[in-house]
Design a protein around this motif. Sequence first.
Motif: not given
Length: 498
Positions: A124-140
Amino acid sequence: MYLGIDCGTQGTKVVILDLEQGQICGEGYAPHELISAANGRREQRVEWWTDAFQQAYREALDRSGIDSRAIRAIGVSGQQHGMVLLDAQGDVIRPAKLWCDTESATQNAELLEQLGGVSGSIERLGLVVATGYTLSKLLWLKQHEPEQFARIATILLPHDYLNYWFTGEIVAECGDASGTGYFDIRTRQWVPEVLALIDAEGRLERALPPLITAEQAVGQVRPEIARLLGLSEGVIVSSGGGDNMMGAIGTGNIQDGIVTLSLGTSGALYASSGRAPEQMHPLVAPFCSSSNGWLPLICTMNLTGVVNQVRQLFDYDLERFNRAASQAGIGAGGVTMLPFLNGERVPALPAATGSFLGLGMQNLTPANLCRAAMEGTTFGLRYGLELLQAAGISSREIRLIGGGAKSALWRQMVADVMDTDVVCPVVGEGAALGAAIQAAWCEQSARNGSIALADLCDRVVALDHSTAVAPEASAVADYREAYLAYRKNLSQLYPNAG
């Protein structure tokens, strides 16, 4: 004259670039506070950034002796992956969560599973989402602060916010956007369906800024900010980018064969590429660059901060620390440090803790612990270089930046551990310089049409040949053994690492 700004974790750096002379004529620095908690929370208030900028700017201006009205354009470099949220009135909702915030590790694991694991994230993204990326902060935020989450009208990264503060314009560019977790690095577009995993109503999609290319201007400095800073009317702000993207420009790393290694609070290793990366290891972040290319990168979360912790443990100043580490010798007397004091990204161990291994009655000395801290953090970067090389990235020269680059011992250690020639640029603040160069590129492109970024880098980026070191054959062999011991210890404590 061009202004380059680097808003980092520890502070803000400002440089003033005299393009005609091809050199920095003034620089300044001001520190930041940090909100920190044992659960991994790392946050900052945005006003700390703007206050620090103004302080550093005044210092740079005083040192330069120039008239501030000579400044034509401004470029901003910012720490990647941060989350700055605005409400419908354009006001900041809460303190920014930073790249080094690991409080959202659980949320990242949850989202990665929803994406279909490593392979699904890459698809989907061309990379692997990692802890620290913005995405997980939004869910948090949705799970822990739902009232604040409901107020979101705009999602920005730290450098995007500073651009907004300067111009009042809300935009993003592809380099920094690459590290959000909801951006496709191949198509250079947002991926709203990933945000829909958090909010199916499309509110987060509507909060995304429009994207611009690297040579485009965000806009002009607002009149009230121009008056505050003593600038002329019409000063433009370039697209800017993440600190690593700007560091690449500031070290002339815009062609194949050059690798930039930053020995800062975090460790970063990256190389420019003119083609969209393929078949990268999941731990490599194949980000876009802020020069309209790509920037395959690995980042370790523990570097000079670890060394400073050990140094302070013995109440050593830098000179005494380096002397002790050099006395220990390669391999630190059999002591290995896994330096994961803040979790780790490469290898992917967000919940890991640090360890000293191999301790005995004969080798438990301050010198060995100092040496092990330097070696352990450097070995993590050696692993990252191996991952880049496996993806076809060549590394004939490493350009070393960051605070750790000032240490002659560390420069030689990097050369020997990586078995690659090492040299430092004359201007060690690569991200701030890169931001100034990009500002010049943007402003001159607008005035004169197409101008090559490479030409600007050639005019400005100079290497300090007095810092150049080559790998020593015997040391390379000894470090290879110490590195293998590090990897063995790592695999024993964390079998799934890497």
